[in-house]
Scaffold this active site. Structure first.
Site, PDB file in Angstrom:
ATOM      1  N   TYR A 143       7.879  10.052  -1.298  1.00 22.64           N
ATOM      2  CA  TYR A 143       6.710   9.709  -0.238  1.00 22.64           C
ATOM      3  C   TYR A 143       6.032   8.752  -0.809  1.00 22.64           C
ATOM      4  O   TYR A 143       5.402   8.637  -2.115  1.00 22.64           O
ATOM      5  CB  TYR A 143       5.987  10.968   0.019  1.00 22.64           C
ATOM      6  CG  TYR A 143       4.860  10.855   1.122  1.00 22.64           C
ATOM      7  CD1 TYR A 143       5.043  10.279   2.457  1.00 22.64           C
ATOM      8  CD2 TYR A 143       3.406  10.868   0.639  1.00 22.64           C
ATOM      9  CE1 TYR A 143       4.047  10.203   3.109  1.00 22.64           C
ATOM     10  CE2 TYR A 143       2.341  10.340   1.514  1.00 22.64           C
ATOM     11  CZ  TYR A 143       2.633  10.339   2.679  1.00 22.64           C
ATOM     12  OH  TYR A 143       1.570   9.921   3.737  1.00 22.64           O
ATOM     13  N   ASP A 237       5.834   4.420  -8.314  1.00 21.62           N
ATOM     14  CA  ASP A 237       4.735   5.006  -7.654  1.00 21.62           C
ATOM     15  C   ASP A 237       4.398   6.090  -8.352  1.00 21.62           C
ATOM     16  O   ASP A 237       5.025   7.250  -8.272  1.00 21.62           O
ATOM     17  CB  ASP A 237       5.094   5.555  -5.929  1.00 21.62           C
ATOM     18  CG  ASP A 237       4.205   5.983  -5.231  1.00 21.62           C
ATOM     19  OD1 ASP A 237       3.108   6.081  -5.787  1.00 21.62           O
ATOM     20  OD2 ASP A 237       4.257   6.286  -4.140  1.00 21.62           O
ATOM     21  N   LYS A 265      -4.922   9.624  -6.225  1.00 22.87           N
ATOM     22  CA  LYS A 265      -5.292  10.776  -6.549  1.00 22.87           C
ATOM     23  C   LYS A 265      -6.115  11.122  -8.020  1.00 22.87           C
ATOM     24  O   LYS A 265      -7.340  11.087  -7.884  1.00 22.87           O
ATOM     25  CB  LYS A 265      -3.939  11.739  -6.543  1.00 22.87           C
ATOM     26  CG  LYS A 265      -3.345  11.850  -5.344  1.00 22.87           C
ATOM     27  CD  LYS A 265      -2.157  12.618  -5.292  1.00 22.87           C
ATOM     28  CE  LYS A 265      -1.783  12.573  -3.707  1.00 22.87           C
ATOM     29  NZ  LYS A 265      -0.375  12.114  -3.296  1.00 22.87           N
TER      30      LYS A 265
HETATM   31  C1  LIG Z   1      -0.168  11.175  -2.215  1.00 22.80           C
HETATM   32  C2  LIG Z   1       1.045  10.106  -2.391  1.00 22.80           C
HETATM   33  C3  LIG Z   1       0.527   8.661  -1.694  1.00 22.80           C
HETATM   34  C4  LIG Z   1      -0.248   8.497  -0.698  1.00 22.80           C
HETATM   35  O1  LIG Z   1      -1.514   8.718  -1.154  1.00 22.80           O
HETATM   36  P1  LIG Z   1      -2.840   8.778  -0.026  1.00 22.80           P
HETATM   37  O2  LIG Z   1      -3.965   8.695  -0.978  1.00 22.80           O
HETATM   38  O3  LIG Z   1      -2.494  10.163   0.488  1.00 22.80           O
HETATM   39  O4  LIG Z   1      -2.909   7.684   0.806  1.00 22.80           O
HETATM   40  C5  LIG Z   1       1.822   7.491  -2.171  1.00 22.80           C
HETATM   41  N1  LIG Z   1       2.577   7.950  -2.981  1.00 22.80           N
HETATM   42  C6  LIG Z   1       2.765   9.271  -3.662  1.00 22.80           C
HETATM   43  C7  LIG Z   1       3.794   9.208  -4.808  1.00 22.80           C
HETATM   44  C8  LIG Z   1       1.839  10.367  -3.404  1.00 22.80           C
HETATM   45  O5  LIG Z   1       1.824  11.542  -3.823  1.00 22.80           O
END
Ligand SMILES: *Cc1c(COP(=O)(O)O)cnc(C)c1O
Length: 428
Positions: A143, A237, A265
């Site tokens: 994701y 990511d 995060k």
């Molecule tokens: C949470 C997450 C996102 C998206 O971040 P948001 O702050 O919710 O937009 C993108 N990549 C990874 C790996 C994530 O865990």
């Protein structure tokens, strides 16, 4: 009892779609009502009915120091008193950028945004702009936020709700997203053999949105090699794994270095922050120095930056913090596994630093297809039993759990003891 939460959920549903501002919070996958939270304190969260929960979600990752860490709160309050936002540069952005740049050899510059979605979306635009190519490779179950190009076979809420893609995402856009299988080198090689014009691979080096499924070292090395051979960029990511799996995220646990990295995060410690970073040569292509446009009214917001800076300074100052977090994570999942074993319930567990995951299945899953075959009924029974007894786990087997510095051994022992009844119930 969740009477007040039930009432609040009913009211919320009237004015907010599904009653929530992010789908996974609705508990739709596990049935029932999500507790509406009144406040947090250290390792605990309290709902409006007065129930206390040991919180293994930690706002989906950001809170390494638990709720209401005083050092972070103090800095935030000071920043609030100076003003919420200026839309003009402040020195705190440079301070946080410096703290980050100093940590990584391959990074010279970082730009802050307000969410993980924005960070990855911007990193992809940068990779496309620099390579002058359109196609991107992403992996099933990873994701990367909810931007158009990346909402293809994503994990997290997308997996929970079984939507392979989303209405509203034009096919014309998605045709540039080439999908491959996580941890599968042969399939990735095929992608490059069959598609010219690949701008980048975007990968969660430690996947956390199909449950916790770390990449193999060989797989990440193959990503690197293929990118090098074909003039593509490798994007890690690390929105979830950054400052979570280790101080250096996945970069501290693998020998592969990406071209561009994204964070979210933990970097905001509970405030809305994202970031993407790379070498000077690549980052100088961004506006205003270069032609690739990227912007944000609240980017680098001083209140959010103050939380991120204090949190990162604390993480850097304590050399044993990730070992301690990992010991706690291991104690928890090993304890759950031992209990499950007793009742012949197949449970697979994993940890990376302060991240933990568990799957109700016979073999450790290494990709999304395998995760999909895990026992979701058992997960739901486990989840609801633990919630009722005051242990707040992520409400889907497709999510990762998080340990904080203030959770006690008693909290963990209590959790393991509480699992006895539910494993006994589902034992075969
Ligand atoms: C949470 C997450 C996102 C998206 O971040 P948001 O702050 O919710 O937009 C993108 N990549 C990874 C790996 C994530 O865990």
């Amino acid at each position: 009892m969740l009477n007040k939460s039930k009432e609040a959920f009913g009211q919320a549903k009237k004015v907010i779609p599904g009653g929530v501002d992010s789908p996974v919070r609705s508990f739709a996958g596990v049935g029932g009502t999500p507790p509406f939270i009144s406040h947090g304190a250290g390792a605990y969260m309290f709902d409006i009915d007065g129930n206390r929960y040991v919180d293994f979600v930690q706002s989906w990752g950001p809170l390494v120091f638990g709720h209401c860490d005083e050092d972070i709160q103090d800095e935030v309050i000071k920043a609030v008193k100076r003003g919420l936002s200026f839309g003009a540069p402040t020195t705190i952005e440079t301070q946080l950028a410096k703290e980050i740049v100093d940590m990584f050899e391959f990074i010279d510059k970082v730009r802050f945004v307000s969410s993980g979605t924005e960070a990855v979306m911007s990193a992809i635009r940068l990779a496309r702009g620099v390579t002058n190519r359109d196609n991107i490779v992403k992996f099933d179950g990873c994701y990367h936020g909810h931007s158009d190009s990346l909402l293809v076979s994503a994990g997290s809420g997308m997996a929970t709700f079984g939507t392979p893609s989303s209405p509203g995402v034009p096919t014309d856009l998605v045709k540039h997203t080439i999908l491959s299988e996580y941890n599968n080198i042969a399939k990735l090689e095929e992608c490059f053999a069959n598609n010219a014009d690949i701008a980048c691979i975007v990968v969660e080096p430690i996947a956390g949105n199909m449950g916790l499924v770390p990449a193999s070292s060989e797989f990440l090395r193959a990503c690197r090699e293929l990118c090098d051979r074909h003039g593509a960029m490798l994007i890690f990511d690390e929105v979830m794994s950054g400052f979570r799996a280790s101080l250096y995220g996945a970069c501290g646990l693998y020998d592969t270095t990406p071209d561009i990295i994204t964070w979210g995060k933990v970097i905001g410690a509970g405030m809305p922050v994202g970031a993407f970073a790379s070498s000077e040569k690549i980052m100088n292509q961004l506006s205003p120095d270069g032609p690739i446009y990227q912007a944000g009214t609240l980017s680098g917001n001083p209140v959010a930056m103050s939380a991120g800076l204090k949190s990162l300074q604390k993480l850097k100052a304590d050399k044993t913090i990730y070992d301690r977090l990992n010991q706690k994570a291991k104690k928890l999942v090993q304890g759950l596994k031992n209990m499950a074993d007793k009742y012949d319930v197949p449970l697979q567990v994993a940890t990376r630093g302060s991240m933990f995951g568990f799957f109700f299945c016979d073999v450790v899953p290494t990709n999304m297809a395998q995760v999909g075959k895990c026992d979701f009924d058992r997960f739901n029974i486990f989840f609801n039993h633990m919630l009722t007894h005051g242990y707040y786990f992520a409400c889907s087997q497709y999510e990762t759990g998080f340990i904080n510095t203030v959770i006690s051994d008693d909290d963990i022992d209590g959790c393991i003891a509480t699992s006895k009844e539910v494993f006994a119930l589902m034992g075969r």
